[in-house]
Design a protein around this motif. Structure first.
Motif, PDB file in Angstrom:
ATOM      1  N   PHE A   1     -10.226  -0.475   0.838  1.00 12.59           N
ATOM      2  CA  PHE A   1      -8.908  -0.533   1.016  1.00 12.59           C
ATOM      3  C   PHE A   1      -8.076  -0.680  -0.360  1.00 12.59           C
ATOM      4  O   PHE A   1      -7.194  -0.053   0.070  1.00 12.59           O
ATOM      5  CB  PHE A   1      -8.393  -0.981   2.338  1.00 12.59           C
ATOM      6  CG  PHE A   1      -8.036  -1.241   3.763  1.00 12.59           C
ATOM      7  CD1 PHE A   1      -7.855  -0.111   3.986  1.00 12.59           C
ATOM      8  CD2 PHE A   1      -9.748  -1.234   4.857  1.00 12.59           C
ATOM      9  CE1 PHE A   1      -8.074   1.008   5.888  1.00 12.59           C
ATOM     10  CE2 PHE A   1      -9.949  -0.836   6.087  1.00 12.59           C
ATOM     11  CZ  PHE A   1      -9.007   0.493   6.229  1.00 12.59           C
ATOM     12  N   ALA A   2      -8.602  -1.341  -1.246  1.00 16.40           N
ATOM     13  CA  ALA A   2      -8.157  -1.391  -2.378  1.00 16.40           C
ATOM     14  C   ALA A   2      -8.117  -0.749  -2.605  1.00 16.40           C
ATOM     15  O   ALA A   2      -7.179  -0.484  -3.667  1.00 16.40           O
ATOM     16  CB  ALA A   2      -8.908  -3.185  -2.866  1.00 16.40           C
ATOM     17  N   PHE A   3      -9.433   0.058  -2.382  1.00 18.92           N
ATOM     18  CA  PHE A   3      -9.744   1.820  -3.666  1.00 18.92           C
ATOM     19  C   PHE A   3      -8.425   2.680  -2.998  1.00 18.92           C
ATOM     20  O   PHE A   3      -7.253   3.046  -4.108  1.00 18.92           O
ATOM     21  CB  PHE A   3     -10.558   2.145  -3.295  1.00 18.92           C
ATOM     22  CG  PHE A   3     -11.074   3.880  -3.583  1.00 18.92           C
ATOM     23  CD1 PHE A   3     -10.834   4.026  -5.404  1.00 18.92           C
ATOM     24  CD2 PHE A   3     -10.580   4.649  -3.077  1.00 18.92           C
ATOM     25  CE1 PHE A   3     -11.255   4.907  -5.964  1.00 18.92           C
ATOM     26  CE2 PHE A   3     -11.219   6.453  -4.306  1.00 18.92           C
ATOM     27  CZ  PHE A   3     -10.754   5.904  -5.406  1.00 18.92           C
ATOM     28  N   ILE A   4      -7.861   2.572  -2.096  1.00 19.41           N
ATOM     29  CA  ILE A   4      -7.144   3.521  -0.729  1.00 19.41           C
ATOM     30  C   ILE A   4      -5.064   3.035  -1.260  1.00 19.41           C
ATOM     31  O   ILE A   4      -4.855   4.254  -2.009  1.00 19.41           O
ATOM     32  CB  ILE A   4      -7.405   3.640   0.600  1.00 19.41           C
ATOM     33  CG1 ILE A   4      -8.217   4.620   0.832  1.00 19.41           C
ATOM     34  CG2 ILE A   4      -6.144   4.051   0.993  1.00 19.41           C
ATOM     35  CD1 ILE A   4      -8.398   4.237   1.630  1.00 19.41           C
ATOM     36  N   PHE A   5      -5.335   1.664  -1.431  1.00 21.74           N
ATOM     37  CA  PHE A   5      -3.918   1.425  -1.881  1.00 21.74           C
ATOM     38  C   PHE A   5      -3.173   1.441  -2.934  1.00 21.74           C
ATOM     39  O   PHE A   5      -2.447   1.856  -4.252  1.00 21.74           O
ATOM     40  CB  PHE A   5      -3.632  -0.437  -1.351  1.00 21.74           C
ATOM     41  CG  PHE A   5      -2.789  -0.215   0.744  1.00 21.74           C
ATOM     42  CD1 PHE A   5      -1.823  -0.211   0.374  1.00 21.74           C
ATOM     43  CD2 PHE A   5      -4.146   0.232   1.461  1.00 21.74           C
ATOM     44  CE1 PHE A   5      -1.609  -0.626   1.797  1.00 21.74           C
ATOM     45  CE2 PHE A   5      -3.838  -0.219   2.680  1.00 21.74           C
ATOM     46  CZ  PHE A   5      -2.482  -0.364   3.118  1.00 21.74           C
ATOM     47  N   GLY A   6      -4.472   1.295  -4.060  1.00 24.96           N
ATOM     48  CA  GLY A   6      -4.414   1.123  -5.545  1.00 24.96           C
ATOM     49  C   GLY A   6      -4.044   2.735  -6.151  1.00 24.96           C
ATOM     50  O   GLY A   6      -3.636   2.706  -6.504  1.00 24.96           O
ATOM     51  N   MET A   7      -4.494   3.984  -5.295  1.00 29.25           N
ATOM     52  CA  MET A   7      -4.785   4.856  -5.221  1.00 29.25           C
ATOM     53  C   MET A   7      -2.947   5.212  -5.109  1.00 29.25           C
ATOM     54  O   MET A   7      -2.219   6.646  -5.871  1.00 29.25           O
ATOM     55  CB  MET A   7      -5.397   5.152  -4.831  1.00 29.25           C
ATOM     56  CG  MET A   7      -7.036   6.023  -5.191  1.00 29.25           C
ATOM     57  SD  MET A   7      -7.780   6.625  -6.737  1.00 29.25           S
ATOM     58  CE  MET A   7      -6.958   8.967  -6.283  1.00 29.25           C
TER      59      MET A   7
ATOM     60  N   ASN B   1       1.261  -0.792 -11.000  1.00 24.87           N
ATOM     61  CA  ASN B   1       1.580  -2.151 -11.204  1.00 24.87           C
ATOM     62  C   ASN B   1       0.182  -2.435 -11.277  1.00 24.87           C
ATOM     63  O   ASN B   1      -0.792  -3.031 -11.109  1.00 24.87           O
ATOM     64  CB  ASN B   1       1.817  -2.931 -10.392  1.00 24.87           C
ATOM     65  CG  ASN B   1       0.983  -2.198  -8.675  1.00 24.87           C
ATOM     66  OD1 ASN B   1       0.078  -2.253  -8.483  1.00 24.87           O
ATOM     67  ND2 ASN B   1       2.153  -1.439  -8.059  1.00 24.87           N
ATOM     68  N   LYS B   2      -0.999  -1.861 -12.737  1.00 23.39           N
ATOM     69  CA  LYS B   2      -1.937  -1.626 -13.099  1.00 23.39           C
ATOM     70  C   LYS B   2      -2.078  -2.331 -14.412  1.00 23.39           C
ATOM     71  O   LYS B   2      -1.304  -2.863 -14.794  1.00 23.39           O
ATOM     72  CB  LYS B   2      -2.382  -0.036 -13.225  1.00 23.39           C
ATOM     73  CG  LYS B   2      -3.131   1.091 -11.817  1.00 23.39           C
ATOM     74  CD  LYS B   2      -3.809   2.044 -12.468  1.00 23.39           C
ATOM     75  CE  LYS B   2      -4.132   2.941 -10.875  1.00 23.39           C
ATOM     76  NZ  LYS B   2      -4.561   3.703 -11.747  1.00 23.39           N
TER      77      LYS B   2
ATOM     78  N   ALA C   1      -1.299  -3.707  -5.898  1.00 26.12           N
ATOM     79  CA  ALA C   1      -1.040  -2.720  -4.451  1.00 26.12           C
ATOM     80  C   ALA C   1      -2.691  -2.849  -4.035  1.00 26.12           C
ATOM     81  O   ALA C   1      -2.570  -3.019  -2.867  1.00 26.12           O
ATOM     82  CB  ALA C   1      -0.502  -1.738  -4.751  1.00 26.12           C
ATOM     83  N   GLY C   2      -3.489  -2.729  -4.732  1.00 19.09           N
ATOM     84  CA  GLY C   2      -4.612  -2.307  -4.155  1.00 19.09           C
ATOM     85  C   GLY C   2      -5.546  -3.918  -3.492  1.00 19.09           C
ATOM     86  O   GLY C   2      -6.308  -4.124  -2.792  1.00 19.09           O
ATOM     87  N   PHE C   3      -5.220  -4.981  -4.411  1.00 22.76           N
ATOM     88  CA  PHE C   3      -5.806  -5.704  -4.301  1.00 22.76           C
ATOM     89  C   PHE C   3      -5.025  -6.678  -3.288  1.00 22.76           C
ATOM     90  O   PHE C   3      -4.984  -7.744  -2.147  1.00 22.76           O
ATOM     91  CB  PHE C   3      -4.655  -7.715  -5.272  1.00 22.76           C
ATOM     92  CG  PHE C   3      -5.603  -8.544  -4.832  1.00 22.76           C
ATOM     93  CD1 PHE C   3      -6.382  -9.290  -5.507  1.00 22.76           C
ATOM     94  CD2 PHE C   3      -4.051  -9.656  -4.723  1.00 22.76           C
ATOM     95  CE1 PHE C   3      -7.026 -10.872  -4.832  1.00 22.76           C
ATOM     96  CE2 PHE C   3      -4.734 -11.189  -4.242  1.00 22.76           C
ATOM     97  CZ  PHE C   3      -5.790 -11.402  -4.480  1.00 22.76           C
ATOM     98  N   VAL C   4      -3.044  -7.035  -2.630  1.00 26.05           N
ATOM     99  CA  VAL C   4      -2.733  -7.049  -1.347  1.00 26.05           C
ATOM    100  C   VAL C   4      -3.604  -6.071  -0.666  1.00 26.05           C
ATOM    101  O   VAL C   4      -3.171  -7.104   0.635  1.00 26.05           O
ATOM    102  CB  VAL C   4      -1.343  -7.010  -1.878  1.00 26.05           C
ATOM    103  CG1 VAL C   4      -0.550  -7.169  -0.588  1.00 26.05           C
ATOM    104  CG2 VAL C   4      -0.320  -7.971  -3.016  1.00 26.05           C
ATOM    105  N   GLY C   5      -3.403  -4.377  -0.853  1.00 25.74           N
ATOM    106  CA  GLY C   5      -3.879  -3.992   0.738  1.00 25.74           C
ATOM    107  C   GLY C   5      -4.874  -4.894   0.644  1.00 25.74           C
ATOM    108  O   GLY C   5      -5.240  -4.417   2.277  1.00 25.74           O
ATOM    109  N   GLY C   6      -5.961  -4.432   0.209  1.00 23.44           N
ATOM    110  CA  GLY C   6      -6.756  -5.247   0.289  1.00 23.44           C
ATOM    111  C   GLY C   6      -7.351  -5.414   0.973  1.00 23.44           C
ATOM    112  O   GLY C   6      -8.142  -6.296   1.951  1.00 23.44           O
ATOM    113  N   HIS C   7      -6.462  -7.094   1.047  1.00 19.92           N
ATOM    114  CA  HIS C   7      -7.225  -8.287   0.950  1.00 19.92           C
ATOM    115  C   HIS C   7      -6.618  -8.198   2.161  1.00 19.92           C
ATOM    116  O   HIS C   7      -6.899  -8.724   2.978  1.00 19.92           O
ATOM    117  CB  HIS C   7      -6.076  -8.943   0.106  1.00 19.92           C
ATOM    118  CG  HIS C   7      -6.060 -10.506  -0.043  1.00 19.92           C
ATOM    119  ND1 HIS C   7      -7.410 -11.278  -0.161  1.00 19.92           N
ATOM    120  CD2 HIS C   7      -6.180 -11.440   0.390  1.00 19.92           C
ATOM    121  CE1 HIS C   7      -7.595 -12.468  -0.829  1.00 19.92           C
ATOM    122  NE2 HIS C   7      -6.371 -12.798   0.521  1.00 19.92           N
ATOM    123  N   ALA C   8      -5.718  -8.112   2.681  1.00 20.09           N
ATOM    124  CA  ALA C   8      -4.925  -8.210   4.098  1.00 20.09           C
ATOM    125  C   ALA C   8      -5.166  -6.938   5.135  1.00 20.09           C
ATOM    126  O   ALA C   8      -6.389  -7.391   6.084  1.00 20.09           O
ATOM    127  CB  ALA C   8      -2.977  -7.391   3.607  1.00 20.09           C
TER     128      ALA C   8
END
Length: 278
Positions: A160-166, A172-173, A185-192
């Motif tokens: 999900f970090a990969f998906i949200f990052g893409m 925000n990279k 976005a990848g960090f927060v999305g993957g975390h959640a």
């Protein structure tokens, strides 16, 4: 086939294969799981030994596979829990590696001895000693569901970090120079999503685990998973390579796929002990 397509195919095949291996394969004292961990340890040790040689110019005095004996030592310890076999093996292997430099260092007048000693110490810990905690997790009473939970935390965070990052990470990279493609976005999305995924898994398959424990474990393990990924990036950047190897299509070496698992294993084991899930 593009790198993204290879990575997607590897994930779609590899993740279910690991879960099926854990859930369906009968084993005695988690023997099959130990073999899987041992195989990853051997390949990971080879990759680290190669990176150490490339980075320092010094070849280790002992074969790369010797530190993987720690995985076997931890499995044997399950039969004799009163004996600290893993810790004794770790100390013994360290002393043997250090002691060899008394003779091995003569070849270059001991100029490379410190690099070889530090390299040997690193190889003992990463990935091998970290892998021993995964062996310990496999020996818990509820090992099947806990292993599935452990892999779910890490894999869900990674996917999900990969998906949200893409999807949302374009602006925000670059927060961390060691891995400029990582995004907030990848960090927060993957975390959640890692936490949500594992809570749903436990509500279906392990209702005996309180939700608050799953949330706590998810928050901590998702963080360590990201740290493990960044540690691997540091190692690769230090020697100027993109991947640790090329055994896994779309992902590179074994360490490129298990870096998050390695950092999370001791933390997950400790949480299971502290939260009375062992």
């Amino acid at each position: 086939m593009s790198s993204l397509a290879k990575r997607t195919a590897t994930t779609l095949i590899g993740v279910p294969a690991i879960f099926s291996y854990i859930y369906f394969l009968p084993y005695l004292h988690r023997f099959a799981t130990m073999l899987l961990i041992l195989g990853a340890s051997l390949i990971g040790s080879y990759e680290i030994a190669h990176l150490l040689e490339k980075g320092t110019g010094c070849k280790l005095a002992l074969p790369f596979w010797v530190p993987s004996l720690l995985v076997i030592a931890t499995w044997v310890e399950s039969f004799f829990p009163q004996w600290p076999i893993t810790h004794f093996s770790l100390i013994l292997l360290a002393l043997v590696g250090f002691g060899i430099e008394i003779f091995n260092g003569i070849g270059d007048n001991f100029k490379g001895s410190l690099s070889r000693i530090l390299g040997w110490s690193f190889l003992l810990v990463y990935p091998n000693y970290l892998f021993t905690f995964l062996v310990r997790i496999s020996q818990f009473e509820h090992s099947v569901i806990l292993l599935i939970l452990y892999f779910s935390f890490v894999f869900a965070n990674d996917i999900f970090a990969f998906i949200f990052g893409m999807w949302l990470g374009g602006s925000n990279k670059g927060i961390l120079k060691v891995s400029p493609n990582k995004s907030v976005a990848g960090f927060v999305g993957g975390h959640a999503m890692s936490i949500i995924w594992c809570v749903a898994t436990c509500l279906v398959a392990a209702r005996w685990i309180p939700v608050w424990k799953v949330v706590l474990m998810g928050a901590v393990c998702s963080t360590t998973a990201n740290i493990g990924d960044l540690i691997e990036s540091v190692i690769k950047r230090s020697v100027g390579v993109k991947d640790s190897g090329n055994v896994i299509p779309g992902r590179g070496g074994i360490l490129d796929s298990i870096d998050s698992l390695l950092a999370t294993a001791p933390v997950f084991w400790l949480l299971c002990e502290l939260l009375s899930l062992a």
